[in-house]
Design a protein around this motif. Structure first.
Motif, short mmCIF file in Angstrom:
data_model
loop_
_atom_site.label_atom_id
_atom_site.label_comp_id
_atom_site.label_asym_id
_atom_site.label_seq_id
_atom_site.Cartn_x
_atom_site.Cartn_y
_atom_site.Cartn_z
N TRP A 30 10.14 3.47 6.72
CA TRP A 30 9.51 4.78 6.58
C TRP A 30 8.06 4.64 6.12
CZ3 TRP A 30 10.42 9.78 7.76
CH2 TRP A 30 9.66 10.76 7.10
N GLU A 31 7.85 3.82 5.10
CA GLU A 31 6.49 3.64 4.57
C GLU A 31 5.64 2.83 5.54
OE1 GLU A 31 5.45 5.33 2.22
OE2 GLU A 31 7.30 5.96 1.23
N HIS A 33 5.65 2.93 8.74
CA HIS A 33 5.21 3.76 9.86
C HIS A 33 4.62 5.10 9.42
CE1 HIS A 33 6.81 0.97 12.78
NE2 HIS A 33 7.95 0.94 12.15
N SER A 34 4.43 5.29 8.12
CA SER A 34 3.89 6.54 7.61
C SER A 34 2.44 6.74 8.05
CB SER A 34 3.97 6.57 6.08
OG SER A 34 3.27 7.69 5.56
N ASP A 35 2.12 7.97 8.42
CA ASP A 35 0.74 8.28 8.79
C ASP A 35 -0.21 8.21 7.60
OD1 ASP A 35 1.45 8.68 11.41
OD2 ASP A 35 1.68 10.86 11.22
N ALA A 36 0.34 8.04 6.40
CA ALA A 36 -0.52 7.96 5.21
C ALA A 36 -1.29 6.64 5.14
CB ALA A 36 0.34 8.12 3.95
N ASN A 244 8.43 6.02 -4.68
CA ASN A 244 8.40 5.13 -3.51
C ASN A 244 7.36 4.02 -3.63
OD1 ASN A 244 10.44 6.56 -2.15
ND2 ASN A 244 8.95 7.97 -1.27
#
Length: 267
Positions: A30-31, A33-36, A244
C-alpha cells in the motif's frame, strides 16, 4: 529493461512473542504504491515504469508443509532470472527462501541487518523459530559468508554459534558511517526492520533501542557493488506500528534495495 520480482510471504507461525508479521505484505505494498511518494530510487531508477515491478502476489498457505511451499514458490518466482524481493512475514521465512536461492546461486554472501543474530540452535524448543533461521541456513551451507550488521542483543550462545559458523559480526556499537563491505559474490540481503532503531521503525514485535537509522541502512546498501539477487524484508508488525511509519520505511527500503538491484544487475 531490468525487472524486479515481488513475492509476499505472509507467515508468522514461528514468531516467539506475538503474531502480526503475516499481515505485513499488504501494508508495505500500500505504501509502496501510494501517490504520496515517488517511485524513483535515490540511485535514479524509476520503479514505477511500466513492467518494472512484477508482483507474484502472496503465497497462500493451506495444507502441507509451509516450508516446502515457500521454497517452491520462491523457486517459481526466480525462474525468469529477475532479482526478487520477498515481503515477510517473520524472520523464519529466510531459511526456506534461501534453500531455493542457493540452487540458483552456488556463490552467495548474506548481508543480514538486524538487532538480533537469529542464530539460536533452537528457541523454546522450536528449531524453526524466527530466532533460529541462520543456524539452519549455515548448517546447510546455503551461503558462503554471513555478515550480520546492527546486532545489539548478543549472548554467549550466539558467540559460540558465530565461531561455529564463521559469522562476520558488526555490532551496532561498532557500526561506522565509513563501513564498506568487501563482497565478491552475489548478495542476499535479509532486512529485519528491528535492525533499525525503534525511533525509525516502531512497528516491530521486538523493539531494541540503540539501532541504526534509516539513512545508515540505505547508505550501507548503496555501497554494494556486487549483484543483489534476492532480498527479504521481514518482521514488520502492523499491529505495533504508529501512523504507518514502519510500513513507509519498509517501502522506502524496498525502493532503495530494488534500485541497487537494477544498477548491479547491469554490471
Amino acid at each position: 529493461m531490468a525487472k524486479i520480482s515481488i513475492l509476499g510471504v505472509p507467515h508468522d507461525d514461528n514468531s516467539s512473542f506475538m503474531k502480526g508479521a503475516a499481515e505485513a505484505p499488504a501494508h508495505i505494498r500500500w505504501e509502496l504504491h501510494s501517490d504520496a511518494y515517488s517511485m524513483w530510487s535515490e540511485t535514479g531508477i524509476d520503479l514505477g515504469a511500466v513492467g518494472r515491478l512484477v508482483d507474484h502476489g502472496d503465497i497462500e498457505f493451506g495444507a502441507g508443509d509451509p516450508w516446502d511451499l515457500i521454497e517452491r514458490e520462491v523457486g517459481h518466482a526466480m525462474e525468469p532470472g529477475d532479482p526478487l524481493i520477498c515481503l515477510g512475514g517473520d524472520h523464519a521465512i529466510s531459511y526456506p527462501i534461501l534453500r531455493a536461492v542457493r540452487r540458483r546461486h552456488p556463490s552467495l554472501t548474506i548481508l543480514h541487518i538486524d538487532a538480533h543474530p537469529d542464530i539460536y540452535h533452537a528457541y523454546q524448543g522450536n528449531p524453526r523459530s524466527h530466532t533460529s533461521p541462520f543456524a539452519r541456513i549455515m548448517e546447510e551451507r546455503l551461503a558462503d559468508r554471513l555478515i550480520q550488521v546492527g546486532l545489539r542483543t548478543v549472548n554467549d550462545h550466539h558467540r559460540d554459534q558465530f565461531k561455529r559458523f564463521g559469522v562476520e559480526v558488526i555490532e551496532a556499537s561498532h557500526f561506522s558511517e565509513t563501513l564498506r563491505l568487501d563482497i565478491t559474490t552475489p548478495v542476499y540481503i535479509s532486512m529485519d526492520l528491528d535492525g533499525l532503531d525503534p525511533a525509525f521503525a516502531p512497528g516491530v514485535s521486538h523493539r531494541e533501542p540503540g539501532g541504526l537509522s534509516t539513512r545508515q541502512v540505505i547508505n550501507l546498501i548503496q555501497t554494494i557493488s556486487q549483484p543483489i539477487v534476492v532480498a527479504d524484508i521481514v518482521e514488520y508488525n502492523p499491529r505495533c506500528d504508529i501512523s504507518n511509519l514502519t510500513a513507509i520505511v519498509a517501502a522506502k527500503l524496498f525502493k532503495e534495495i530494488a534500485g541497487v538491484m537494477v544498477k548491479t544487475a547491469s554490471h
